[in-house]
Motif scaffolding. Structure first.
Motif, PDB file in Angstrom:
ATOM      1  N   PRO A 174       0.830  -1.205   0.000  1.00 13.53           N
ATOM      2  CA  PRO A 174       0.000   0.000   0.000  1.00 13.53           C
ATOM      3  C   PRO A 174       0.864   1.254   0.000  1.00 13.53           C
ATOM      4  CG  PRO A 174       0.047  -0.994   2.186  1.00 13.53           C
ATOM      5  CD  PRO A 174       0.740  -1.943   1.262  1.00 13.53           C
TER       6      PRO A 174
ATOM      7  N   THR B 253       0.304   5.521  -0.145  1.00 15.84           N
ATOM      8  CA  THR B 253      -0.486   6.749  -0.239  1.00 15.84           C
ATOM      9  C   THR B 253       0.008   7.560  -1.424  1.00 15.84           C
ATOM     10  OG1 THR B 253      -0.922   6.766   2.110  1.00 15.84           O
ATOM     11  CG2 THR B 253      -1.030   8.897   0.997  1.00 15.84           C
TER      12      THR B 253
ATOM     13  N   GLY C   4      -3.897   3.613   1.589  1.00 10.43           N
ATOM     14  CA  GLY C   4      -4.791   3.747   2.730  1.00 10.43           C
ATOM     15  C   GLY C   4      -5.975   4.641   2.370  1.00 10.43           C
TER      16      GLY C   4
ATOM     17  N   GLN D 121      -7.076  -1.019   1.257  1.00  9.95           N
ATOM     18  CA  GLN D 121      -6.586  -0.862   2.628  1.00  9.95           C
ATOM     19  C   GLN D 121      -7.401   0.242   3.288  1.00  9.95           C
ATOM     20  OE1 GLN D 121      -2.851   1.203   3.715  1.00  9.95           O
ATOM     21  NE2 GLN D 121      -2.359  -0.602   4.926  1.00  9.95           N
TER      22      GLN D 121
HETATM   23  C1  LIG Z   1       5.137   6.954  -0.619  1.00  6.66           C
HETATM   24  C2  LIG Z   1       4.734   5.861   0.365  1.00  6.66           C
HETATM   25  C3  LIG Z   1       3.424   5.774   0.784  1.00  6.66           C
HETATM   26  C4  LIG Z   1       3.026   4.775   1.683  1.00  6.66           C
HETATM   27  N1  LIG Z   1       1.703   4.660   2.048  1.00  6.66           N
HETATM   28  C5  LIG Z   1       1.310   3.631   2.837  1.00  6.66           C
HETATM   29  C6  LIG Z   1      -0.075   3.421   3.126  1.00  6.66           C
HETATM   30  O1  LIG Z   1      -0.973   4.157   2.650  1.00  6.66           O
HETATM   31  N2  LIG Z   1      -0.385   2.381   3.935  1.00  6.66           N
HETATM   32  C7  LIG Z   1       0.564   1.541   4.482  1.00  6.66           C
HETATM   33  O2  LIG Z   1       0.210   0.623   5.228  1.00  6.66           O
HETATM   34  N3  LIG Z   1       1.863   1.709   4.182  1.00  6.66           N
HETATM   35  C8  LIG Z   1       2.256   2.714   3.382  1.00  6.66           C
HETATM   36  N4  LIG Z   1       3.578   2.853   3.048  1.00  6.66           N
HETATM   37  C9  LIG Z   1       4.534   1.873   3.542  1.00  6.66           C
HETATM   38  C10 LIG Z   1       4.864   0.864   2.440  1.00  6.66           C
HETATM   39  O3  LIG Z   1       3.779  -0.022   2.259  1.00  6.66           O
HETATM   40  C11 LIG Z   1       6.156   0.158   2.844  1.00  6.66           C
HETATM   41  O4  LIG Z   1       7.175   1.068   2.639  1.00  6.66           O
HETATM   42  C12 LIG Z   1       6.379  -1.122   2.070  1.00  6.66           C
HETATM   43  O5  LIG Z   1       5.483  -2.094   2.556  1.00  6.66           O
HETATM   44  C13 LIG Z   1       7.808  -1.649   2.179  1.00  6.66           C
HETATM   45  O6  LIG Z   1       8.125  -1.870   3.517  1.00  6.66           O
HETATM   46  P1  LIG Z   1       9.448  -1.243   4.153  1.00  6.66           P
HETATM   47  O7  LIG Z   1       9.391   0.253   3.916  1.00  6.66           O
HETATM   48  O8  LIG Z   1       9.344  -1.592   5.615  1.00  6.66           O
HETATM   49  O9  LIG Z   1      10.593  -1.891   3.444  1.00  6.66           O
HETATM   50  C14 LIG Z   1       3.992   3.860   2.174  1.00  6.66           C
HETATM   51  C15 LIG Z   1       5.307   3.957   1.729  1.00  6.66           C
HETATM   52  C16 LIG Z   1       5.674   4.930   0.851  1.00  6.66           C
HETATM   53  C17 LIG Z   1       7.114   4.983   0.381  1.00  6.66           C
END
Ligand SMILES: Cc1cc2nc3c(=O)[nH]c(=O)nc-3n(C[C@H](O)[C@H](O)[C@H](O)COP(=O)(O)O)c2cc1C
Length: 104
Positions: free
Chosen positions: A24, A26, A57, A99
């Motif tokens: 996911p 944003t 999300g 999500q």
């Molecule tokens: C630009 C961006 C937006 C994100 N938005 C969400 C989100 O809306 N919901 C969520 O659960 N995680 C969000 N994340 C976390 C990512 O899902 C997460 O970075 C990815 O699962 C990889 O995991 P790690 O960063 O622990 O390696 C976001 C990450 C980034 C870089």
């Protein structure tokens, strides 16, 4: 282990073509009223080749919004926006989960 990456995976009633999923993220591209518009449908449609997409999300109520231009799913217009997205993903052979994210 790696040889399993490109094999099918059954998740509930879905059969995913392989085991790559999209986390996911944003995107802050929804319209001001929280409707995920054409840009979102294009974005998710382009990524339908992943086995499973987890959406950004999405607030289930007005008081759950934590970020500007994040999408909602609590008005008819929001739901229509998401139907457009899911249709696009399904047309391309993909699967998508939403999500739900209530921030406050
Ligand atoms: C630009 C961006 C937006 C994100 N938005 C969400 C989100 O809306 N919901 C969520 O659960 N995680 C969000 N994340 C976390 C990512 O899902 C997460 O970075 C990815 O699962 C990889 O995991 P790690 O960063 O622990 O390696 C976001 C990450 C980034 C870089």
């Amino acid at each position: 282990m790696m040889s399993k990456l490109w094999t099918e995976l059954k998740v509930g009633n879905m059969t995913l073509p392989h085991r790559l999923a999209m986390a996911p993220m944003t995107r802050s591209r929804a319209l001001a009223d929280g409707v995920p518009g054409e840009l979102a449908a294009e974005y998710y449609g382009q990524r339908a080749g992943l086995g499973l997409i987890i959406s950004e999300g999405t607030q289930p109520s007005d008081d759950g919004q934590g970020y500007i231009n994040s999408p909602g799913i609590y008005t008819e217009a929001h739901i229509e926006g998401w139907k457009n997205i899911t249709s696009r993903v399904h047309e391309e052979g993909g699967h998508i989960f939403i999500q739900l994210m209530h921030v406050m």
